[in-house]
Scaffold this motif. Sequence first.
Motif, mmCIF file in Angstrom:
data_model
loop_
_atom_site.group_PDB
_atom_site.id
_atom_site.type_symbol
_atom_site.label_atom_id
_atom_site.label_comp_id
_atom_site.label_asym_id
_atom_site.label_seq_id
_atom_site.Cartn_x
_atom_site.Cartn_y
_atom_site.Cartn_z
ATOM 1 N N LEU A 195 0.829 -1.214 0.000
ATOM 2 C CA LEU A 195 0.000 0.000 0.000
ATOM 3 C C LEU A 195 0.866 1.267 0.000
ATOM 4 C CD1 LEU A 195 -3.014 -0.022 -0.142
ATOM 5 C CD2 LEU A 195 -3.117 0.364 2.310
ATOM 6 N N TRP B 145 0.657 7.209 -6.521
ATOM 7 C CA TRP B 145 -0.460 8.148 -6.726
ATOM 8 C C TRP B 145 -0.091 9.544 -6.258
ATOM 9 C CZ3 TRP B 145 -4.025 7.387 -10.094
ATOM 10 C CH2 TRP B 145 -4.393 6.087 -10.411
ATOM 11 N N VAL C 5 -6.299 10.647 -13.221
ATOM 12 C CA VAL C 5 -7.653 10.201 -12.888
ATOM 13 C C VAL C 5 -8.352 9.657 -14.129
ATOM 14 C CG1 VAL C 5 -9.942 11.078 -12.285
ATOM 15 C CG2 VAL C 5 -7.974 11.647 -10.855
ATOM 16 N N PHE D 9 -15.046 6.451 -2.754
ATOM 17 C CA PHE D 9 -13.766 5.829 -2.375
ATOM 18 C C PHE D 9 -12.778 5.929 -3.536
ATOM 19 C CE2 PHE D 9 -10.917 2.164 -2.422
ATOM 20 C CZ PHE D 9 -10.285 2.325 -1.199
ATOM 21 N N GLY D 10 -11.603 6.542 -3.276
ATOM 22 C CA GLY D 10 -10.608 6.766 -4.339
ATOM 23 C C GLY D 10 -11.073 7.936 -5.181
ATOM 24 N N ARG E 95 -13.670 14.400 -9.211
ATOM 25 C CA ARG E 95 -14.464 14.404 -10.450
ATOM 26 C C ARG E 95 -15.886 13.911 -10.194
ATOM 27 N NH1 ARG E 95 -15.436 10.789 -14.923
ATOM 28 N NH2 ARG E 95 -14.695 9.069 -13.626
ATOM 29 N N LEU E 96 -16.006 12.775 -9.463
ATOM 30 C CA LEU E 96 -17.328 12.202 -9.195
ATOM 31 C C LEU E 96 -17.908 12.748 -7.895
ATOM 32 C CD1 LEU E 96 -16.253 8.590 -10.141
ATOM 33 C CD2 LEU E 96 -17.650 10.124 -11.531
ATOM 34 N N ILE F 68 -12.590 10.009 -0.195
ATOM 35 C CA ILE F 68 -11.318 9.668 0.444
ATOM 36 C C ILE F 68 -10.336 9.170 -0.605
ATOM 37 C CG2 ILE F 68 -12.441 9.098 2.646
ATOM 38 C CD1 ILE F 68 -11.611 6.257 2.233
ATOM 39 N N ALA G 70 -3.745 9.565 -1.667
ATOM 40 C CA ALA G 70 -2.677 10.528 -1.993
ATOM 41 C C ALA G 70 -3.032 11.929 -1.496
ATOM 42 C CB ALA G 70 -2.433 10.552 -3.501
ATOM 43 N N MET H 59 -3.679 14.452 -4.268
ATOM 44 C CA MET H 59 -5.029 14.401 -4.862
ATOM 45 C C MET H 59 -6.024 15.114 -3.937
ATOM 46 S SD MET H 59 -5.233 12.699 -7.771
ATOM 47 C CE MET H 59 -4.352 11.509 -8.770
ATOM 48 N N VAL I 140 -10.592 2.444 -9.287
ATOM 49 C CA VAL I 140 -9.742 2.498 -8.093
ATOM 50 C C VAL I 140 -9.260 1.091 -7.709
ATOM 51 C CG1 VAL I 140 -9.594 3.184 -5.670
ATOM 52 C CG2 VAL I 140 -11.021 4.511 -7.247
ATOM 53 N N HIS J 198 -6.486 -0.887 -9.504
ATOM 54 C CA HIS J 198 -5.074 -0.506 -9.462
ATOM 55 C C HIS J 198 -4.351 -1.001 -8.213
ATOM 56 C CE1 HIS J 198 -5.522 1.808 -13.040
ATOM 57 N NE2 HIS J 198 -6.325 2.703 -12.509
ATOM 58 N N MET J 199 -4.977 -1.894 -7.447
ATOM 59 C CA MET J 199 -4.294 -2.357 -6.224
ATOM 60 C C MET J 199 -4.304 -3.886 -6.163
ATOM 61 S SD MET J 199 -7.192 -1.409 -3.392
ATOM 62 C CE MET J 199 -7.460 0.256 -4.000
ATOM 63 N N TYR K 255 -11.256 -3.860 1.128
ATOM 64 C CA TYR K 255 -12.037 -2.619 1.021
ATOM 65 C C TYR K 255 -13.500 -2.922 0.703
ATOM 66 C CZ TYR K 255 -7.830 0.356 1.039
ATOM 67 O OH TYR K 255 -6.669 1.014 1.376
HETATM 68 C C1 LIG Z 1 -7.884 6.623 -11.609
HETATM 69 S S1 LIG Z 1 -8.196 7.573 -10.188
HETATM 70 C C2 LIG Z 1 -9.956 7.583 -10.156
HETATM 71 C C3 LIG Z 1 -10.546 8.709 -9.344
HETATM 72 C C4 LIG Z 1 -12.073 8.755 -9.291
HETATM 73 N N1 LIG Z 1 -12.629 7.548 -8.810
HETATM 74 C C5 LIG Z 1 -12.650 9.112 -10.635
HETATM 75 O O1 LIG Z 1 -13.123 8.217 -11.344
HETATM 76 O O2 LIG Z 1 -12.636 10.286 -10.967
HETATM 77 C C6 LIG Z 1 -7.800 6.478 -8.855
HETATM 78 C C7 LIG Z 1 -7.721 7.180 -7.520
HETATM 79 O O3 LIG Z 1 -7.754 6.204 -6.498
HETATM 80 C C8 LIG Z 1 -6.848 6.575 -5.487
HETATM 81 N N2 LIG Z 1 -6.483 5.361 -4.735
HETATM 82 C C9 LIG Z 1 -5.715 4.339 -5.144
HETATM 83 N N3 LIG Z 1 -5.612 3.425 -4.160
HETATM 84 C C10 LIG Z 1 -6.332 3.882 -3.123
HETATM 85 C C11 LIG Z 1 -6.604 3.396 -1.806
HETATM 86 N N4 LIG Z 1 -6.089 2.260 -1.363
HETATM 87 N N5 LIG Z 1 -7.399 4.126 -0.993
HETATM 88 C C12 LIG Z 1 -7.908 5.301 -1.424
HETATM 89 N N6 LIG Z 1 -7.665 5.835 -2.654
HETATM 90 C C13 LIG Z 1 -6.885 5.132 -3.490
HETATM 91 C C14 LIG Z 1 -5.697 7.222 -6.247
HETATM 92 O O4 LIG Z 1 -4.915 8.055 -5.438
HETATM 93 C C15 LIG Z 1 -6.447 7.984 -7.330
HETATM 94 O O5 LIG Z 1 -6.751 9.287 -6.937
#
Ligand SMILES: C[S@@+](CC[C@H](N)C(=O)[O-])C[C@H]1O[C@@H](n2cnc3c(N)ncnc32)[C@H](O)[C@@H]1O
Length: 377
Positions: free
Chosen positions: A3, A10, A22, A68-69, A74-75, A89, A92, A95, A135, A138-139, A147
């Motif tokens: 993590l 990010w 994003v 979440f994320g 944007r959303l 939340i 980063a 962000m 979101v 990417h993990m 989560y």
């Molecule tokens: C591709 S962006 C999408 C942002 C938003 N969901 C959107 O569609 O506009 C992915 C976001 O998820 C956040 N992120 C990644 N892993 C995360 C985690 N474990 N907890 C919270 N945020 C996380 C990143 O920092 C990034 O801002």
Amino acid sequence: VALEDLRRTWETLGREDPLWAVLSNPNKRNNRWDPEEFFRTGEADIADLLDDLDRHGLQINRGRCLDFGCGVGRLTQALCGYFERVDGIDIAQSMVDRARQLNRHGERCQYHLNVRNDLALFEDATFDFVYSVIVLQHMAPEYAEAYIGEFVRVLVPAGIAVFQVPSRFIGPQALPEPGHQAELRLAAPGVLPRLAAGSPCVLTIEVKNTSPVQWRSSALLTVGNHWLDDQGRMISFDDGRIAIAGELNPGELSVVELPIRAPMRGGRYTIEVDMVEEGVAWFATKGSPTLAIPVEVDPPPRATVPLRKIRDLTGRVRRRFADAGPQPGPFEMHALPRESVVGAVESGGGEVCAVEECDVSGPGWENYRYFVRRRAR
Ligand SMILES: C[S@@+](CC[C@H](N)C(=O)[O-])C[C@H]1O[C@@H](n2cnc3c(N)ncnc32)[C@H](O)[C@@H]1O
């Protein structure tokens, strides 16, 4: 990826190119998103989401909502149009900082940093609605699974969560071999003006599919460019990007407008134009010819660019050069099998009400959006 590594990635993306990180539209790279246009995509997505909830007969209270994320919001901002209070939340700080700057809804919208692998920040049964897209993919899957359990925990009884995560990787590329063959031409040769240092310009490029394979729209194909100096050394890898819309049969042509930016110093350069299958390969690495365009760049007038900016830009070019490699796209991608998602929801006390295929993860991924309800006690 642990993590902490994910957070660092990010953090950097949020500092350097947050809107593109994003929403990674290839031709919006290098801070080319117009913020208004960017936030309009969020409004459209949330309007569609509410229609989808209706279509599935899922009722939600319009009290508290968690995004979440949230990235730069944007959303989250669009969700504020429908909920009394929205919490976004993100892992980063860069962000979260940017999201706070762009917040148009005052106290009704709160952004939080969360670097934990849970949502301990919130008590059980806090939210009427939880939303998360682009979101979890990417993990590492064990984090995504944890989560998802937490989404259910923080929902009020009968509250709804909607989230998206790919279930498996189907193929390494959408374009079969030997599809990566193109001929590129400057559509109006001889009219390229001298460029001023650092100035933007648009090249009209004619693209011909010279391969025996149909270029399907499911393969994300783009045109991009590099800059070489007068000795043929690469000084900027991966400058402009523009997507090729629709399908292109063998032998067919398409014309694209490629936005580029001239180097900061005057001199003789070559713009090298190539095609990319995003996340897979530059066509040159598959033996396709690139288009070389010699240009003259006029030096900037003295003392118009502040010294600090020159330092920033030099740093950026150096970093991008160091990053240069044949595989474009900085994002890790992971999948969580559908059975694992259902397991995480059910063991958290929820039920999966509907599952839909969706395409936000790009070519090669089998990807689903889950509509989940917390069981009423
Ligand atoms: C591709 S962006 C999408 C942002 C938003 N969901 C959107 O569609 O506009 C992915 C976001 O998820 C956040 N992120 C990644 N892993 C995360 C985690 N474990 N907890 C919270 N945020 C996380 C990143 O920092 C990034 O801002």
